[in-house]
Design a protein around this motif. Sequence first.
Motif, PDB file in Angstrom:
ATOM      1  N   PHE A   1     -40.370  -5.981   8.837  1.00  9.98           N
ATOM      2  CA  PHE A   1     -39.579  -5.031   9.617  1.00  9.98           C
ATOM      3  C   PHE A   1     -40.534  -3.969  10.148  1.00  9.98           C
ATOM      4  O   PHE A   1     -41.304  -3.380   9.382  1.00  9.98           O
ATOM      5  CB  PHE A   1     -38.516  -4.410   8.715  1.00  9.98           C
ATOM      6  CG  PHE A   1     -37.578  -3.453   9.389  1.00  9.98           C
ATOM      7  CD1 PHE A   1     -36.385  -3.893   9.933  1.00  9.98           C
ATOM      8  CD2 PHE A   1     -37.868  -2.095   9.442  1.00  9.98           C
ATOM      9  CE1 PHE A   1     -35.501  -2.992  10.523  1.00  9.98           C
ATOM     10  CE2 PHE A   1     -36.995  -1.196  10.033  1.00  9.98           C
ATOM     11  CZ  PHE A   1     -35.809  -1.651  10.582  1.00  9.98           C
ATOM     12  N   LEU A   2     -40.497  -3.720  11.464  1.00  9.54           N
ATOM     13  CA  LEU A   2     -41.500  -2.866  12.100  1.00  9.54           C
ATOM     14  C   LEU A   2     -40.866  -1.649  12.759  1.00  9.54           C
ATOM     15  O   LEU A   2     -39.785  -1.737  13.348  1.00  9.54           O
ATOM     16  CB  LEU A   2     -42.270  -3.666  13.153  1.00  9.54           C
ATOM     17  CG  LEU A   2     -43.114  -4.820  12.609  1.00  9.54           C
ATOM     18  CD1 LEU A   2     -43.514  -5.749  13.726  1.00  9.54           C
ATOM     19  CD2 LEU A   2     -44.337  -4.286  11.892  1.00  9.54           C
ATOM     20  N   MET A   3     -41.591  -0.529  12.694  1.00 14.82           N
ATOM     21  CA  MET A   3     -41.187   0.710  13.353  1.00 14.82           C
ATOM     22  C   MET A   3     -42.362   1.213  14.169  1.00 14.82           C
ATOM     23  O   MET A   3     -43.491   1.296  13.665  1.00 14.82           O
ATOM     24  CB  MET A   3     -40.777   1.754  12.316  1.00 14.82           C
ATOM     25  CG  MET A   3     -39.699   1.283  11.357  1.00 14.82           C
ATOM     26  SD  MET A   3     -39.368   2.457  10.002  1.00 14.82           S
ATOM     27  CE  MET A   3     -38.524   3.770  10.898  1.00 14.82           C
ATOM     28  N   GLY A   4     -42.126   1.520  15.436  1.00 19.28           N
ATOM     29  CA  GLY A   4     -43.213   1.992  16.276  1.00 19.28           C
ATOM     30  C   GLY A   4     -42.813   2.088  17.725  1.00 19.28           C
ATOM     31  O   GLY A   4     -41.646   1.947  18.086  1.00 19.28           O
ATOM     32  N   LYS A   5     -43.801   2.299  18.574  1.00 19.18           N
ATOM     33  CA  LYS A   5     -43.568   2.495  20.000  1.00 19.18           C
ATOM     34  C   LYS A   5     -43.309   1.189  20.740  1.00 19.18           C
ATOM     35  O   LYS A   5     -42.679   1.165  21.794  1.00 19.18           O
ATOM     36  CB  LYS A   5     -44.779   3.219  20.606  1.00 19.18           C
ATOM     37  CG  LYS A   5     -44.571   3.700  22.030  1.00 19.18           C
ATOM     38  CD  LYS A   5     -45.830   4.360  22.579  1.00 19.18           C
ATOM     39  CE  LYS A   5     -46.177   5.619  21.813  1.00 19.18           C
ATOM     40  NZ  LYS A   5     -47.349   6.321  22.385  1.00 19.18           N
ATOM     41  N   SER A   6     -43.811   0.080  20.204  1.00 23.32           N
ATOM     42  CA  SER A   6     -43.705  -1.201  20.891  1.00 23.32           C
ATOM     43  C   SER A   6     -42.264  -1.666  21.020  1.00 23.32           C
ATOM     44  O   SER A   6     -41.429  -1.434  20.133  1.00 23.32           O
ATOM     45  CB  SER A   6     -44.511  -2.266  20.139  1.00 23.32           C
ATOM     46  OG  SER A   6     -44.250  -3.560  20.651  1.00 23.32           O
TER      47      SER A   6
END
Length: 226
Positions: free
Chosen positions: A153-158
């Motif tokens: 699970f990813l969190m970021g600008k992308s």
Amino acid sequence: MTIATQQRYIVRLNFHDREFGRWILDQQSLSIGRTPDNDIVIDNLAISRHHACIEDSPQGLVIRDEGSVNGLEVDGRTCSEALIKDGMQVKIGKHTLSFEAEAERRPVSIPAGPESFEATMKSTVTPHLANPACLAEQGPAGEVKYPIDTALFLMGKSAASDVRLNGFLIADFHVEIKVNEDEHRITHLGGRRKLLVNGKATKVCVLRDEDKIEIAGRTFRFQVPR
């Protein structure tokens, strides 16, 4: 509808040894680039708007540069076009596309017409977890929940992130949560905005029920299924 016997490839998109996408590739063409109208979207300034394409040819599938700024690097060598082979790796900007041939050729049904691409190109084959944990965020319109239903699970600008974060100091992939059995491990991957867990700056830790996560001015509660 026609039937073709063809070599299929598993295509993986990696960034710093982390896999961010996986596709099954038949003989259909597809585009690779930074803008959303591409079939494989890589949200990074090193990638041109329409960077490359994969097309069928009499010799087999080829990957071809589309006049990009940074070009393609195939197995360590810069080139404008290459025949796709098992085990081949293509560096495109800071990302890598790897190609793995299936063990054997198989018959594939190919519908006629423009819908054939959707029938043969399968994006997102990542299995989803049953009864997932989630991140809960209190917003102006009420509580919003983001299910952690995949192993990464990813969190970021992308645009590829599960939770989009904004800000100049936010990395494309700023934070990850890895799910391993019943453990959820959160890691600060990059970017200059700190990850706070229960008010303390954290590089990596195992999350517990109702832990408070703060990043880029936003607050989330980690919640396990009841």
